[in-house]
Design an enzyme around this catalytic site. Structure first.
Site, mmCIF file in Angstrom:
data_model
loop_
_atom_site.group_PDB
_atom_site.id
_atom_site.type_symbol
_atom_site.label_atom_id
_atom_site.label_comp_id
_atom_site.label_asym_id
_atom_site.label_seq_id
_atom_site.Cartn_x
_atom_site.Cartn_y
_atom_site.Cartn_z
ATOM 1 C CG HIS A 163 23.558 -13.520 56.777
ATOM 2 N ND1 HIS A 163 23.045 -14.161 56.003
ATOM 3 C CD2 HIS A 163 24.798 -14.076 56.019
ATOM 4 C CE1 HIS A 163 23.389 -13.965 54.689
ATOM 5 N NE2 HIS A 163 24.841 -14.243 55.483
ATOM 6 C CG HIS B 210 31.955 -11.288 54.784
ATOM 7 N ND1 HIS B 210 31.089 -11.246 56.326
ATOM 8 C CD2 HIS B 210 32.049 -12.777 54.796
ATOM 9 C CE1 HIS B 210 30.439 -12.137 56.765
ATOM 10 N NE2 HIS B 210 31.448 -12.993 55.376
#
Length: 660
Positions: free
Chosen positions: A110, A60
């Site tokens: 998300h 990420h």
């Protein structure tokens, strides 16, 4: 009691013991990565250092498996003011009397948080993407959402979808940011792996861009690092690492701690204080004395190390100076928690007192939220060493560049060589029932039940809402006092696309179709496409077949964007200026794209063609014969067939014809 920083004695442990230690401390590292960190440091790491690498070394944050493939994307073209190097990209909106205006755009995911805690996961996704735009010195003017869920017949998926939609509305609406568009799909390939991708937009003058890296003088001048916003707490600790793992539904309650807690009212107050500050910096000619980053993955740690490393610097940070939300938090949590509604500035020391007075007195942050404030936590240094202490004890001492780029992979790939035949159906002579089923599909039917939850016209810049045209359209210069009425008509069109099933058949063509469709939607409004953003949702990079899917998806995206040239610059590709990678998802490989276009006069924007009786409809271009992945094929009972293909040059000709 004085803190004693634990040292993780990896050199004395077996592989099994290292793995257990990492699990116990919720550190997102593999055993071999933990050993590599010890090799880089020349010693065993402290708990804080291992935590830092577990976050900053995640997929990420560091793009450690994807970085080499992302280099294939075209990123340069005349409309690009700022490419994908910082928190957000910037595309030119227009130039008026020598002043260039830019649209700031950022794209994020998300996914994992929204699967576990739908409302909070989606809400904090909106908050985070808006901060990514604001930290460039921009005024946030819009957001979009792209949602993928499992079959709608499953009650659990309805609960997740309702929670996600409520979360997007529950943050965007009180924040005062209009929703310009998005899409929503339900199908079996996303069972258990919800995708929540979000985009945010901002407006600024090119001369007022605030960068996400320290100025050249920052090391010598000893710029101060200032944290602004909510106090550090436990919420969201380990979120970046969590986002880089396969979600285990059996550990849903355990994983909830990795989801941040949203406070849109505090963020709205912060934005107001920032816009005031941006005006002061412009008026006093101080923009170049400031750098700024949002705090997302990795919190203060991530923001500070990236601010300094991007300019070749290091930092000296004292964790006890960070304002915290509760007593007794260990330093690695204070430093690395992903608490929301926070930013980190690097400012010239001559400006430090002004910044503290601005946030703590003028805008009175301590009275807006408990323990919220602006705090000086450290300084930029010239050494390149990221040095962190707590109560005088060193808890991290490493090269900033080793933290941000110390773990990189060239993953092996293997083509699974899946082939699918052309689908053949015995179509009934009467197509009434199939067509009605198609029109009634949750993936095609009117999405007003979703969009009506969102405030789409707040701020007053909205020209066409998401259901009124193929792209949302806005005129963000309407409030500029020094512009004429004609000049205020400059605007943008923003669209999203990403075929939800096609990636299971062909990641290459799924990516290519996402690019073309997003561009076509913008062109359908009469706007000139100028740039793209991406969110790349793919599988486990440690599996050669799934790594191949990611690489193929990127190849399809890159080749399509490289061959669809800009209308106003026919030798230049359609560039990417922002993006995000979300791996370890076992859903259908899914590239979700956004395209931004510009209009010299929003009054000339084209809405939906089929809204008036008597309109004549024209079909431009040939339709592919393949039905693989299509909604009609799914309704008829099977969709795993050959992927529809298109010719890049022909697609470009059709776009130019439509735009005129």
């Amino acid at each position: 009691m004085k803190h004693r920083e634990p040292v993780l004695d990896f050199s004395q442990m077996s592989n099994e013991e290292v793995a257990e230690t990492l699990r116990n401390h919720k550190i997102g590292l593999k055993v071999e990565e933990a050993r590599k960190i010890a090799e880089i440091l020349g010693r065993d790491p402290t708990l804080t250092e291992a935590t830092i690498w577990g976050i900053q070394g995640s997929e990420h944050s560091s793009y450690k498996s994807s970085w080499i493939h992302l280099k294939k994307l075209p990123t340069e073209a005349p409309p690009v003011i700022l490419g994908p190097k910082e928190d957000s990209g910037i595309l030119e909106l227009c130039t008026i009397r020598g002043t260039k205006y830019g649209i700031v755009i950022s794209h994020e995911s998300h996914n994992a948080p929204s699967q576990i805690v739908p409302y909070e996961g989606a809400a904090t996704g909106v908050g985070g993407i808006c901060r990514d735009v604001a930290c460039m010195g921009a005024r946030v003017i819009g957001c979009l959402d792209m949602l993928r869920f499992g079959p709608i017949e499953n009650p659990a998926n309805k609960v997740i979808a309702n929670g996600v939609i409520a979360g997007i509305a529950g943050y965007g609406n009180p924040l005062g940011v209009p929703n310009y568009g998005g899409d929503i799909f339900f199908n079996e390939t996303f069972q258990g792996f919800t995708l929540v991708n979000v985009v945010a937009l901002g407006i600024l003058k090119e001369k007022n861009v605030i960068h996400s890296y320290c100025p050249k003088e920052a090391g010598m001048a000893g710029y101060d690092l200032i944290v602004v916003g909510k106090p550090s707490d436990r919420s969201g600790f380990g979120g970046a690492s969590f986002a880089s793992l396969v979600v285990d539904e059996s550990k849903k309650d355990e994983n909830k701690g990795a989801v941040q807690e949203p406070n849109p009212f505090l963020e709205r107050h912060l934005f107001a204080s920032f816009y005031d500050l941006f005006d002061i910096l412009e008026r006093e000619n101080l923009i170049e004395k400031v750098a700024l980053k949002d705090m997302g993955a990795g919190g203060i740690m991530c923001a500070t190390v990236e601010l300094v490393d991007a300019a070749g610097f290091g930092a000296d940070i004292a964790v006890e100076k960070i304002h915290a939300g509760e007593e007794g938090l260990p330093p690695h949590i204070i430093f690395c928690s992903e608490t929301q509604e926070r930013f980190c500035f690097a400012v010239h020391p001559d400006l430090t007192e002004m910044f503290l007075e601005h946030f703590n007195v003028k805008w009175d942050l301590p009275s807006v939220a408990v323990n919220a404030r602006a705090s000086v936590i450290g300084k930029v240094n010239e050494s390149g060493i990221f040095h962190v202490t707590y109560q005088g004890e060193t808890i991290c001492n490493a090269k900033a560049s080793d933290i941000t780029r110390g773990i990189r992979y060239h993953r092996p790939m293997e083509d699974p060589k899946r082939t699918f035949p052309k689908l053949k159906f015995d179509f009934p002579k009467d197509l009434t029932e199939p067509i009605l089923s198609l029109l009634g599909s949750e993936n095609i039917a009117d999405t007003t039940p979703v969009s009506e939850n969102y405030d789409q016209t707040v701020q007053g810049y909205t020209v066409r809402m998401r259901t009124e045209a193929e792209a949302g359209i806005g005129a963000p210069l309407r409030d500029e006092p020094d512009l004429s009425e004609e000049e205020k008509q400059h605007g943008f069109a923003i669209s999203v696309a990403g075929h939800p099933r096609l990636g299971r058949i062909s990641p290459y063509w799924q990516g290519a179709h996402a690019v073309l469709t997003s561009i076509q939607k913008v062109a359908a409004t009469g706007a000139h496409p100028s740039g793209l953003t991406d969110c790349l949702n793919y599988g486990n990079p440690e599996k050669p077949g799934e790594m191949w899917e990611f690489a193929e998806g990127v190849r399809g995206i890159a080749e399509c964007a490289g061959n669809i040239h800009l209308v106003d610059h026919p030798r230049d590709p359609t560039p990417f200026v922002s993006g995000n990678v979300s791996l370890y998802k076992t859903c259908s490989p899914s590239a979700v794209l956004a395209c931004l276009g510009t209009l010299s006069n929003v009054e000339n924007a084209i809405g939906n063609a089929a809204t008036k009786k008597g309109n004549t409809l024209f079909l431009v271009g040939e339709r592919p014969a393949e039905l693989g992945g299509s909604e009609m094929a799914a309704i008829l009972g099977k969709w795993l067939g050959e992927a529809p293909k298109f010719d890049f040059q022909q697609a470009e000709k059709e776009l130019r014809f439509v735009i005129g």
